[in-house]
Write an enzyme that holds these catalytic residues in place. Structure first.
Site, PDB file in Angstrom:
ATOM      1  N   HIS A   1      57.054 -40.195  18.553  1.00 37.68           N
ATOM      2  CA  HIS A   1      58.260 -39.652  17.912  1.00 37.68           C
ATOM      3  C   HIS A   1      58.106 -38.176  17.529  1.00 37.68           C
ATOM      4  O   HIS A   1      59.089 -37.518  17.202  1.00 37.68           O
ATOM      5  CB  HIS A   1      58.686 -40.506  16.716  1.00 37.68           C
TER       6      HIS A   1
ATOM      7  N   PHE B   1      44.696 -35.411  23.635  1.00 38.83           N
ATOM      8  CA  PHE B   1      45.276 -36.565  24.320  1.00 38.83           C
ATOM      9  C   PHE B   1      46.327 -36.192  25.361  1.00 38.83           C
ATOM     10  O   PHE B   1      46.776 -37.045  26.119  1.00 38.83           O
ATOM     11  CB  PHE B   1      45.801 -37.622  23.350  1.00 38.83           C
TER      12      PHE B   1
END
Length: 363
Positions: free
Chosen positions: A273, A256
């Site tokens: 995160h 990704f």
């Protein structure tokens, strides 16, 4: 001592409530004695998750499912040491995970039910992940994060967190199983908290075993879904467990950071995160390039609130600091990330979980 007790401590100190202390109200050391007792109690707090992990590892909650049992009875069934088991259960009882009666029998409380492995939304594997040595040991070395400004994980394990996963099948299994367990209790309410379009394609980027995408497709019958992740992660997907969504989902393997499948909505749940700002900008830019016209990126992460109140994001933030390169972010932090990736923060929607839906649209 928990947060409400700490508040009580502060109020007593401010009021000079030292009448019960040696020397009375005039004793200048009284406030420091109370502070010392408070801090020592807090420092001992790490032993509760240690006890919780031990209970999860041996599956003691499963053996309490049918009713109260003494440690001796449990030891006979499980082959565990009765005395040690009693000591672990006694500490868990102080937080309401179990309860001990006058006959020395322990009962699994409502709060402790999800420690069982045979219930919906079981937290057992999530507890094991969060207390795994890959999380536990770096947390014990937070001082190096302060002095060096980098995660302590690499100094302990010899390589970055996700590189360790790539060569350690045990850790990878613990992590992905634990993340799926954490998500099981969140996915349905998160999927219900957002008004998805009636038609279109939802791409779950780094979606793991597909628990969130499964819930989105269940609630939105006109929507198609793409589960996008690494091949070894996709091998454990659960999208084929529900016949009602058959024919409406596909799997896509890839990186990704390089690209993402095209879609109308890109989901990023507990992804940003993990990574530093530069890496997140690369990821978000990849998603923006793949959006259909009018598309949106939904970051599903904790949003750190203002103030001193407890919030899980503030705890998770230190785990990110110790083991990874990422961090938990404020609304302003997300807005800055989006701006650098050619996106604009449009709104933040709270959910019944610790996570919020942070929605971004092309700038």
């Amino acid at each position: 001592m928990r947060q409400d007790e700490a508040k009580h401590f502060d109020e007593r100190t401010a009021a000079g409530d030292t009448a019960a202390e040696p020397g009375g109200a005039a004793d200048p050391e009284a406030r420091y004695r109370r502070s010392s007792a408070f801090l020592i109690d807090e420092a001992l707090g790490f032993l509760f998750p240690a006890a919780l992990r031990a209970a999860a590892d041996v599956g003691v909650a499963d053996h309490l499912a049918d009713g109260p049992r003494t440690p001796a009875e449990l030891a006979t069934t499980t082959g565990l040491d009765a005395r040690s088991l009693h000591r672990v259960l006694r500490l868990l009882a102080t937080r309401g995970v179990v309860a001990e009666d006058d006959a020395g029998r322990f009962t699994l409380t409502d709060a402790g039910q999800a420690l069982r492995s045979d219930v919906p939304c079981s937290a057992r594997t999530a507890v094991q992940m969060l207390t795994d040595r890959t999380m536990w040991q770096p947390a014990g070395e937070l001082t190096s994060c302060l002095t060096e400004g980098t995660a302590s994980f690499e100094a302990i394990f010899g390589m970055p967190f996700f590189d360790w996963f790539a060569q350690d099948a045990r850790t990878a299994a613990v992590f992905h199983g634990g993340m799926a367990a954490m998500s099981d209790a969140e996915n349905a309410v998160i999927a219900a908290a957002y008004d998805f379009p009636e038609t279109g394609t939802v791409v779950d980027v780094g979606g793991g075993h597909g628990g969130l995408l499964l819930e989105v497709l269940r609630r939105n019958p006109g929507v198609a879904g793409v589960l996008y992740d690494r091949a070894h992660v996709l091998a454990g997907h659960r999208l084929d467990t529900d016949k009602e969504i058959a024919g409406r989902w596909t799997l896509a393997e890839g990186d990704f950071f390089v690209s993402a499948p095209p879609g109308d909505i890109h989901l990023l749940k507990r992804i940003t995160h993990d990574w530093d700002d530069e890496t997140c900008v690369t990821l978000l830019t990849s998603c923006r390039r793949s959006l259909h016209p009018g598309g949106r990126v939904l970051v599903l992460d904790a949003v750190v609130p203002r103030g001193n109140a407890p919030h899980q994001s503030k705890t998770l933030d230190l785990m990110m600091m110790a083991s990874l390169t990422g961090r938990e972010r404020t609304e302003a932090d997300f807005a800055a990330l989006f701006d650098r990736a050619g996106l604009r923060l449009s709104r933040v929607l709270p959910t019944p979980t610790v996570l919020s839906v942070v929605e971004a649209v092309p700038a």
